[in-house]
Design a protein around this motif. Structure first.
Motif, PDB file in Angstrom:
ATOM      1  N   ARG A 202       3.231   8.832   6.982  1.00 43.29           N
ATOM      2  CA  ARG A 202       4.068   7.696   6.578  1.00 43.29           C
ATOM      3  C   ARG A 202       4.158   7.574   5.063  1.00 43.29           C
ATOM      4  NH1 ARG A 202       1.735   3.074  10.562  1.00 43.29           N
ATOM      5  NH2 ARG A 202       3.088   3.423  12.352  1.00 43.29           N
ATOM      6  N   GLN A 203       3.107   8.005   4.385  1.00 43.40           N
ATOM      7  CA  GLN A 203       3.137   7.949   2.926  1.00 43.40           C
ATOM      8  C   GLN A 203       4.211   8.874   2.364  1.00 43.40           C
ATOM      9  OE1 GLN A 203      -0.950   8.797   1.947  1.00 43.40           O
ATOM     10  NE2 GLN A 203      -1.660   6.851   2.789  1.00 43.40           N
TER      11      GLN A 203
ATOM     12  N   MET B  57      10.491   3.852   3.034  1.00 50.64           N
ATOM     13  CA  MET B  57      11.271   2.909   3.839  1.00 50.64           C
ATOM     14  C   MET B  57      11.658   1.718   2.979  1.00 50.64           C
ATOM     15  SD  MET B  57      10.316   1.285   7.536  1.00 50.64           S
ATOM     16  CE  MET B  57      11.606   0.949   8.733  1.00 50.64           C
TER      17      MET B  57
ATOM     18  N   GLY C   3      10.553  -6.977   1.566  1.00 47.96           N
ATOM     19  CA  GLY C   3       9.139  -6.798   1.930  1.00 47.96           C
ATOM     20  C   GLY C   3       8.232  -6.618   0.732  1.00 47.96           C
ATOM     21  N   LEU C   4       8.514  -7.329  -0.351  1.00 46.01           N
ATOM     22  CA  LEU C   4       7.672  -7.201  -1.545  1.00 46.01           C
ATOM     23  C   LEU C   4       6.506  -8.186  -1.478  1.00 46.01           C
ATOM     24  CD1 LEU C   4      10.378  -6.980  -4.354  1.00 46.01           C
ATOM     25  CD2 LEU C   4       9.280  -5.117  -3.106  1.00 46.01           C
ATOM     26  N   LEU C   5       5.402  -7.814  -2.115  1.00 44.87           N
ATOM     27  CA  LEU C   5       4.253  -8.708  -2.205  1.00 44.87           C
ATOM     28  C   LEU C   5       4.551  -9.751  -3.270  1.00 44.87           C
ATOM     29  CD1 LEU C   5       1.926  -5.691  -2.167  1.00 44.87           C
ATOM     30  CD2 LEU C   5       1.500  -7.591  -0.632  1.00 44.87           C
ATOM     31  N   SER C   6       4.593 -11.018  -2.862  1.00 42.00           N
ATOM     32  CA  SER C   6       4.955 -12.063  -3.824  1.00 42.00           C
ATOM     33  C   SER C   6       3.840 -12.294  -4.838  1.00 42.00           C
ATOM     34  CB  SER C   6       5.261 -13.366  -3.086  1.00 42.00           C
ATOM     35  OG  SER C   6       4.105 -13.823  -2.429  1.00 42.00           O
ATOM     36  N   SER C   7       2.633 -11.850  -4.496  1.00 40.48           N
ATOM     37  CA  SER C   7       1.493 -12.102  -5.380  1.00 40.48           C
ATOM     38  C   SER C   7       1.323 -11.001  -6.424  1.00 40.48           C
ATOM     39  CB  SER C   7       0.221 -12.212  -4.551  1.00 40.48           C
ATOM     40  OG  SER C   7       0.029 -11.022  -3.809  1.00 40.48           O
ATOM     41  N   ARG C   8       2.167  -9.989  -6.367  1.00 39.44           N
ATOM     42  CA  ARG C   8       2.045  -8.900  -7.338  1.00 39.44           C
ATOM     43  C   ARG C   8       3.298  -8.809  -8.185  1.00 39.44           C
ATOM     44  NH1 ARG C   8      -0.901  -3.558  -5.861  1.00 39.44           N
ATOM     45  NH2 ARG C   8      -2.698  -4.298  -4.703  1.00 39.44           N
TER      46      ARG C   8
ATOM     47  N   PHE D  65       1.319  -0.424  -5.376  1.00 39.40           N
ATOM     48  CA  PHE D  65       0.690  -0.608  -4.068  1.00 39.40           C
ATOM     49  C   PHE D  65       0.587   0.679  -3.235  1.00 39.40           C
ATOM     50  CE2 PHE D  65       0.782  -1.579   0.435  1.00 39.40           C
ATOM     51  CZ  PHE D  65      -0.268  -2.470   0.566  1.00 39.40           C
ATOM     52  N   PRO D  66       1.704   1.376  -3.004  1.00 37.35           N
ATOM     53  CA  PRO D  66       1.586   2.595  -2.199  1.00 37.35           C
ATOM     54  C   PRO D  66       0.681   3.644  -2.852  1.00 37.35           C
ATOM     55  CG  PRO D  66       3.780   2.408  -3.162  1.00 37.35           C
ATOM     56  CD  PRO D  66       3.101   1.107  -3.382  1.00 37.35           C
TER      57      PRO D  66
ATOM     58  N   GLU E  70      -1.992   2.968  -4.601  1.00 41.23           N
ATOM     59  CA  GLU E  70      -3.361   2.545  -4.267  1.00 41.23           C
ATOM     60  C   GLU E  70      -3.693   2.944  -2.841  1.00 41.23           C
ATOM     61  OE1 GLU E  70      -3.852  -1.674  -4.975  1.00 41.23           O
ATOM     62  OE2 GLU E  70      -2.839  -1.474  -6.901  1.00 41.23           O
ATOM     63  N   VAL E  71      -2.731   2.712  -1.966  1.00 41.86           N
ATOM     64  CA  VAL E  71      -2.936   3.070  -0.560  1.00 41.86           C
ATOM     65  C   VAL E  71      -3.244   4.561  -0.433  1.00 41.86           C
ATOM     66  CG1 VAL E  71      -1.703   3.362   1.630  1.00 41.86           C
ATOM     67  CG2 VAL E  71      -1.602   1.179   0.429  1.00 41.86           C
TER      68      VAL E  71
ATOM     69  N   ARG F  72       9.213   1.685  -4.945  1.00 43.51           N
ATOM     70  CA  ARG F  72       7.992   1.698  -4.152  1.00 43.51           C
ATOM     71  C   ARG F  72       8.072   2.762  -3.049  1.00 43.51           C
ATOM     72  NH1 ARG F  72       6.511  -3.675  -0.835  1.00 43.51           N
ATOM     73  NH2 ARG F  72       8.277  -2.957   0.390  1.00 43.51           N
TER      74      ARG F  72
ATOM     75  N   GLY G 287       7.317  -9.286   7.323  1.00 41.96           N
ATOM     76  CA  GLY G 287       8.062  -8.161   6.742  1.00 41.96           C
ATOM     77  C   GLY G 287       7.234  -7.407   5.718  1.00 41.96           C
TER      78      GLY G 287
ATOM     79  N   MET H  66       4.158   2.092   4.645  1.00 44.19           N
ATOM     80  CA  MET H  66       3.678   2.873   3.502  1.00 44.19           C
ATOM     81  C   MET H  66       2.386   3.598   3.839  1.00 44.19           C
ATOM     82  SD  MET H  66       4.474   0.586   0.160  1.00 44.19           S
ATOM     83  CE  MET H  66       4.521  -1.048   0.832  1.00 44.19           C
TER      84      MET H  66
ATOM     85  N   GLN I 111      -6.874  -2.025   4.493  1.00 44.85           N
ATOM     86  CA  GLN I 111      -6.032  -2.223   3.307  1.00 44.85           C
ATOM     87  C   GLN I 111      -5.047  -3.364   3.522  1.00 44.85           C
ATOM     88  OE1 GLN I 111      -4.642   1.837   3.101  1.00 44.85           O
ATOM     89  NE2 GLN I 111      -5.787   2.232   1.220  1.00 44.85           N
TER      90      GLN I 111
ATOM     91  N   GLU J  43      -1.920 -12.129  -0.313  1.00 37.20           N
ATOM     92  CA  GLU J  43      -0.694 -12.930  -0.265  1.00 37.20           C
ATOM     93  C   GLU J  43      -0.997 -14.377   0.119  1.00 37.20           C
ATOM     94  OE1 GLU J  43       3.102 -11.919  -0.410  1.00 37.20           O
ATOM     95  OE2 GLU J  43       1.826 -11.040  -1.944  1.00 37.20           O
TER      96      GLU J  43
END
Ligand SMILES: Nc1ncnc2c1ncn2[C@@H]1O[C@H](COP(=O)(O)OP(=O)(O)OP(=O)(O)O)[C@@H](O)[C@H]1O
Ligand SMILES: [Mg+2]
Lengths: 347, 218
Positions: free
Chosen positions: A81-82, A86, A92-97, A105-106, A108-109, A153, B119, B127, B133, B142
């Motif tokens: 998947r990496q 997609m 689908g963004l992280l609001s805290s970043r 993020f990916p 780091e993953v 991303r 979402g 990802m 994680q 979040e």
């Protein structure tokens, strides 16, 4: 690049079954932009989510870049998947970043070391033109910019394939155009294969090399966009050249003529009228620029029922045009439905 | 009672209250987050669906939440004694305080985590993020504003419970209030304790609100 075979996905909820994807076969070739069109509920999203196994199909096979995803273990699937990007309708963004944090993020993953991460993030932001907004939070940028973050991303793992579920549906037409432009550009420059879902004809027209139309979980037509447009009875063509239901009077022949490239430049209507000394009535039509070639569709009306117009229709076909004759009024096909003459595909 | 007599008592009482509150907050945060995460993960549509586990956890949390604090505190005296060696004093009070606050906070954690945009979770899955994680980098991160807001409410509740704990030998400001304000009718002492408790709650709430504002990027 992507092979989908006999894919089926059934949702079961409280004893009710919904077959969202019903035996779909689809092949997306390397380096092409493939669009899947269809009404709401046709199963487009489900199909796409089966490609990276966000949704597990009940039957069938999914191969991406030669690998059968259904055979992979949990860890292998995550690594696969990496390499499949997609993008999503609601980003689908992280609001805290921050923007940069989201792109990181990916990485780091994937376990990319911190030092490398910063360089790669900068590179990706540059690619989508967001360098200036690296430190902004998603809430502080526009929808188009959010989708650019989503794209940056998605490209972090240097994927060969990008999946897009209605990536432009939440955007205004101008922003949509710029995002499509970016996708087209990435497709060309990086050789990125793109499988996208949309309900907008315009998206297909602008960037798709091939397309499929889905209805009730099935693919009802698929192929290169150009071929589909020239194929009589094509839903894609009907969508792209919206002409009203023809009024059939019985004493005339209503014909849709599809032309492309060179044949678009020849005055076939006047030639037809002159050759047979008939009055040709133009009922409607449109011309579109599809992947660099002009393709158009014209609806004309000839005097007399179809059987007396055999020579005229043959004349049009010989001129390299695709001809689709509408059924006669009072026909068994019934009102509303357009019966179409059997036609060999254009070579 | 003179001011000079009151000050050392108040200082001691405040310290004890703070001690009880801080420690039980710490344990509650850990336990509540753990339990809240488990509640969300094991739910039917969760990342690790296990409906039976989910139901058992749900029942435990509900039982914990429906027991009045004073009763819980008395009921678990043997447990407290086994854990810290005594059933009276500040340290002993931390045990029932934590136990009663964990289910309360766990529900608040659960609510905060459920508010995370699905979402975003799906995007993380796409990802290739692992469950660990996703929990660490997506859900908890979040939900931070909600987690902190919930913790603030919990701390305020803990301060008031700690005063109750004082009633049965827990120490702290509650203990002072009973011994001096209630039993000896020291109105001055009672007022001072009230002021201190109100100030403490105000302080906690303001700090919590500030943290939530800092963490919110909406
Ligand atoms: N998680 C789910 N549980 C149950 N049914 C579902 C689920 N997801 C989709 N469906 C059903 O499957 C069918 C196909 O849904 P899908 O989302 O794939 O359609 P779509 O073509 O993407 O539609 P849209 O254009 O509205 O996004 C619909 O009937 C939908 O109600
Ligand atoms: Mg959809």
């Amino acid at each position: 690049m992507i092979q989908i075979e006999k894919l089926r996905k059934v949702y079961r909820a409280r004893g009710r079954e919904v077959t969202a994807v019903d035996g779909v076969d689809l092949t997306v070739r390397e380096g092409e932009v493939f669009g899947v069109l269809g009404r709401s509920g046709a199963g487009k999203s489900t199909l796409l989510r089966c490609v990276n196994l966000l949704e597990r199909p009940d039957e069938g096979r999914v191969r991406v870049d030669g690998r059968d995803l259904l055979e992979l273990s949990g860890g292998e699937l995550r690594r696969a998947r990496q390499r499949i990007g997609m993008i999503h309708q609601h980003f689908g963004l992280l609001s805290s970043r921050t923007v940069a944090g989201n792109v990181a993020f990916p990485l780091e993953v994937m376990g990319v070391p911190r030092a490398e991460r910063a360089a790669r993030v900068a590179e990706l932001l540059e690619l989508v033109g967001l360098t200036e907004h690296a430190d902004a939070y998603p809430a502080q940028i526009s929808g188009g910019q959010k989708q650019r973050v989503g794209i940056a991303r998605a490209l972090a793992g240097r994927p060969k394939v990008l999946l897009s579920d209605e990536a432009t549906s939440a955007l205004d037409p101008e922003t949509t155009a710029s995002i499509l432009e970016l996708l087209r550009d990435l497709n060309r420059r990086l050789g990125l294969t793109i499988l996208l879902i949309t309900h907008e004809m315009d998206v297909v027209k602008r960037i798709c090399d091939s397309a499929a139309v889905m209805r009730q979980g099935r693919v009802v037509e698929s192929g290169p966009v150009r071929e589909l447009l020239l194929r009589p009875g094509s839903e894609l063509a009907r969508g792209l050249f919206p002409l009203p239901e023809p009024v059939l009077r019985g004493d005339t022949t209503v014909v849709d003529v599809t032309f492309e490239g060179e044949s678009a430049d020849r005055p076939f209507v006047s030639t037809l009228a002159r050759t047979y000394s008939i009055d040709v009535n133009i009922l409607g039509g449109a011309v579109e620029d599809i992947g660099g070639t002009r393709i158009g569709r014209l609806r004309i009306e000839l005097p007399g029922p179809p059987d007396v117009n055999a020579a005229q229709l043959a004349h049009l076909r010989e001129a390299g045009l695709t001809v689709e004759v509408h059924g006669v009024a009072g026909d068994a096909a019934g009102a509303g439905d357009t019966a179409t003459e059997e036609e060999a595909p254009v070579s | 009672m003179t001011w000079d007599e009151m000050v050392p008592l108040l200082r001691q009482g405040t310290l004890e209250t703070l001690q009880m509150t801080v420690w039980s907050t710490l344990f509650t945060a850990l336990g509540g987050i753990l339990l809240g995460v488990l509640l969300v993960l094991t739910d039917r549509g969760g990342l690790l669906p296990a409906p039976p586990v989910n139901q058992v956890l749900g029942v435990i949390v509900n039982i914990g939440r429906s027991l009045p604090f004073v009763i819980l505190m008395m009921a678990i005296i043997p447990f407290t004694r086994a854990l810290v060696g005594t059933s009276i004093g500040t340290q002993a009070a931390i045990v029932p305080l934590t136990l009663s606050a964990i289910p309360f906070y766990a529900r608040l954690v659960e609510t905060a985590l459920r508010e995370v945009d699905p979402g975003v979770v799906a995007a993380a899955q796409a990802m290739g993020a692992s469950r660990v994680q996703i929990v660490g980098k997506v859900l908890l991160r979040e939900a931070r504003p909600g987690l902190v807001a919930g913790l603030t409410v919990t701390v305020v509740a803990l301060i008031s419970y700690s005063a109750m704990a004082g009633a049965i030998g827990g120490g702290g400001l509650g203990d002072l209030a009973i011994r001096y304000g209630y039993q000896r009718f020291e109105t001055g002492m009672m007022l001072a304790i009230l002021v201190l408790l109100i100030a403490l709650v105000q302080l906690v709430q303001s700090l919590g609100d500030l943290a939530v504002r800092r963490l919110t990027h909406k």
